[in-house]
Scaffold this active site. Sequence first.
Site, mmCIF file in Angstrom:
data_model
loop_
_atom_site.group_PDB
_atom_site.id
_atom_site.type_symbol
_atom_site.label_atom_id
_atom_site.label_comp_id
_atom_site.label_asym_id
_atom_site.label_seq_id
_atom_site.Cartn_x
_atom_site.Cartn_y
_atom_site.Cartn_z
ATOM 1 C CD1 TRP A 167 -21.242 -28.937 -13.063
ATOM 2 C CD2 TRP A 167 -19.225 -28.275 -12.378
ATOM 3 N NE1 TRP A 167 -20.351 -29.149 -14.100
ATOM 4 C CE2 TRP A 167 -19.103 -28.753 -13.695
ATOM 5 C CE3 TRP A 167 -18.071 -27.812 -11.726
ATOM 6 C CZ2 TRP A 167 -17.890 -28.774 -14.391
ATOM 7 C CZ3 TRP A 167 -16.867 -27.817 -12.425
ATOM 8 C CH2 TRP A 167 -16.788 -28.292 -13.730
ATOM 9 C CG ASN A 168 -18.189 -23.266 -13.490
ATOM 10 O OD1 ASN A 168 -19.338 -22.889 -13.290
ATOM 11 N ND2 ASN A 168 -17.427 -22.748 -14.427
ATOM 12 N NE ARG A 176 -22.579 -14.061 -13.896
ATOM 13 C CZ ARG A 176 -21.627 -14.629 -14.647
ATOM 14 N NH1 ARG A 176 -20.358 -14.304 -14.468
ATOM 15 N NH2 ARG A 176 -21.916 -15.533 -15.541
ATOM 16 C CE LYS A 191 -31.395 -27.655 -12.806
ATOM 17 N NZ LYS A 191 -30.326 -28.285 -11.988
ATOM 18 C CB ALA A 193 -25.043 -27.775 -10.921
ATOM 19 N N GLY A 245 -24.477 -22.191 -18.242
ATOM 20 C CA GLY A 245 -24.079 -23.587 -18.404
ATOM 21 C C GLY A 245 -23.508 -23.796 -19.792
ATOM 22 C CB SER A 246 -22.786 -26.867 -21.638
ATOM 23 O OG SER A 246 -24.064 -27.460 -21.582
ATOM 24 C CD GLU A 267 -23.640 -14.459 -19.067
ATOM 25 O OE1 GLU A 267 -22.542 -14.737 -19.587
ATOM 26 O OE2 GLU A 267 -24.111 -13.308 -19.059
ATOM 27 C CG LEU A 268 -24.863 -20.165 -23.587
ATOM 28 C CD1 LEU A 268 -25.413 -20.345 -24.997
ATOM 29 C CD2 LEU A 268 -25.667 -21.004 -22.595
ATOM 30 C CB CYS A 301 -17.368 -20.022 -18.707
ATOM 31 S SG CYS A 301 -17.565 -18.651 -17.567
ATOM 32 C CD GLU A 398 -16.557 -24.500 -22.126
ATOM 33 O OE1 GLU A 398 -17.535 -25.276 -22.105
ATOM 34 O OE2 GLU A 398 -16.445 -23.534 -21.368
#
Length: 494
Positions: A167-168, A176, A191, A193, A245-246, A267-268, A301, A398
Site C-alpha cells: 500500500w505504501n 515498476r 493483486k 494491497a 511487501g514485508s 522486494e522485501l 522500505c 522497520e
Amino acid sequence: MNIATRPSAPDIAGLDLEACSRGLFIGGAWLAGHGPHPIPVVDPSTEAVVAHVANADLTDAAAAVDAASKAAPGWAATAPRKRSEILRRCFELITERAEMLAKLISLENGKALRDARGEVAYAAEFFRWNAEEAVRIVGDFGLAPAGANRIIVEHHPIGICVLITPWNFPAAMATRKIAPALAAGCTVVLKPATETPLTAYALAALYKEAGVPDGVVNVITTSSPGPVVSAMLADRRVRKLSFTGSTSVGRTLLAEASKTVLSCSMELGGNAPLIVFDDADLDIAIEGAMVAKMRNAGEACTAANRLYVQSGIYDRFVAALTDRMEGLAIGPGTDPVTECGPMITAKAANKIDALVKDAVGRGAKVQCGGAKPAGIGFFYPPTVLTGVPADAEMTHEEIFGPVAAITRFDTEDEVIAKANDTEYGLAAYVFTKDIGRGLKVSRRIEAGMVALNRGLVSDPAAPFGGMKQSGLGREGGSHGVLEFTEPQYVAVTL
Ligand code: NAD
C-alpha cells in the site's frame, strides 16, 4: 508539532471514485467479484470510508489467469516496437493525469500531496524507461569454445506473471512490475494491497485507453489474499511471481512458490542505516536525512531506520534535525500544505507508538514528538529520539513511520559493524565530504543500494533491490526487464 488542518473533509474535486470502483478488471472488462462482501477503502486522515471495491474469490482469480492466458500468445507475438509505443502512451497518459492520480493516492494512502506527485512522476517513468527497453532486449550469438557449433541465446517472455504490491506506493510499485513485464511480452494479474486499490484500478482504465490489449493486464482485489494468491501460484500456467511487501509475507510466498518451482522476484523489507561522518557537510546531511526519513512520512522500505552520527558532529546534527522535524506541517494528505500525512492504519500508528515506548523504556531520549495524538485520523508526529540503544526493538525492526532514531558512534569500523548487524540489506545512506572514503564505506555495507551524500536512491534507470533478507532480484535498470524473460540457448552447427 505543527498541525495544519486536520481533520477536515478531503479535497477530492476532480476525482471520479466510482470509475475506480467499477469491479475487478479482468479481460478488459469490469466484473463483479464473488467474494463475501465489497472491500471498504478508508481515508486514513478522516477514518471515513470513501469507496468500496470488488472482492475476488478463487473463481475470480481463475478467471483472471484465464484472461491472461488467452491474451498471452498475441502479446508475446506483438512486435517490440508496437509494445514500446503502447508503453510510451501509458507514460504520456499517466503524466497527463498526474494531478488526479496524485490526489487519489493521497486520499487512500494518506501521504502528502507533494509526495504523491513525486510518486506519480516516478511511476510514469517506469513506462518511459521500459518503452525504451522493449526494443533493446538482445540475446547472444557466438562460436562455442570447442569450435564445433554456434551458441544462440534468446530472451523469451517468461509467461503469465502474478504481481503483488503493497500500500505504501500504490502506483509506483505496480508500474515498476507491469511496465517491464509488458516490455518483455508477458501478460499479468496484479493483486494490489487491499488498503489502496483505487489507484491500481484508475491506472488499469488508463492502460486500456493507451491501447494495452484486453487480458494483458488484469487487476483483482481480495479480502483473502492468502488463498487467492495460493490458487494462482498453484496454476501451472503461471510462471512468475513478483512480490513487493514485508519479509514475513515474502517468506510465506517463497514457500508457496516452491511447489511449482516458480521464478520469484522479491522486494522485501528494509532497515536502512544512515551514517553521518564528522567531515560531512551538515546542511547536505540534514537535507538528505529529511528526505531519507520523511519521504512518505517514513512509510518507505528505503526509509532511514537507524541514524548513526559521529561524535564530532552529533550535537549539531541532532539540534538541526530536531528543528526541521518539529516544523513539519501535519495534516490530511490531500491538503497541499501538509508535509507529514497520517499512517496507513490505526494498527500502523499503534505499532510506531509501541516501538517508541520500547526505545524510551530502554533509555532513549525524546527530542521532539514521541506521543500519538488523540483524535480522528491515524496520525503520528515527527519524532526524534537520541541515544537509541542497540537492544531497542526499532534497531532491528522497520519503524515505517516518522521517527528518527539517532545513535552516536566514534569509529568507521564500529559504525560499519552496527550498520550490517541486521537481517535486512536494502538501502543505506552515507554522508562524508571525502568521496573516496564514501565509496570505500559503501562497498563494506551489505545493502543493495547506497546513497552517497543524498537522501533519495530510487531511480527507474538503476537496479533497485536488496541483499540478505530484503529480497531476490532487481527491478528497474536493464535488470528489471530481464526478470520477466527466460533465456533459451540453442546449439547449432552452421
Ligand atoms: P505486506 O507484506 O503485508 O503486504 C504486501 C502485499 O501482500 C499486499 O498486497 C497484501 O495484500 C499481500 N499479502 C498479505 N498477506 C498475503 C499472503 N498470505 N499471501 C499473499 N499475499 C499476501 O506488506 P505491506 O504492509 O503492504 O507493505 C509494507 C512492507 O512492504 C514493508 O515491509 C516494506 O518494507 C515493504 N516494501 C518493500 C519495497 C521494496 O521495494 N523492497 C517497497 C515497498 C514496500
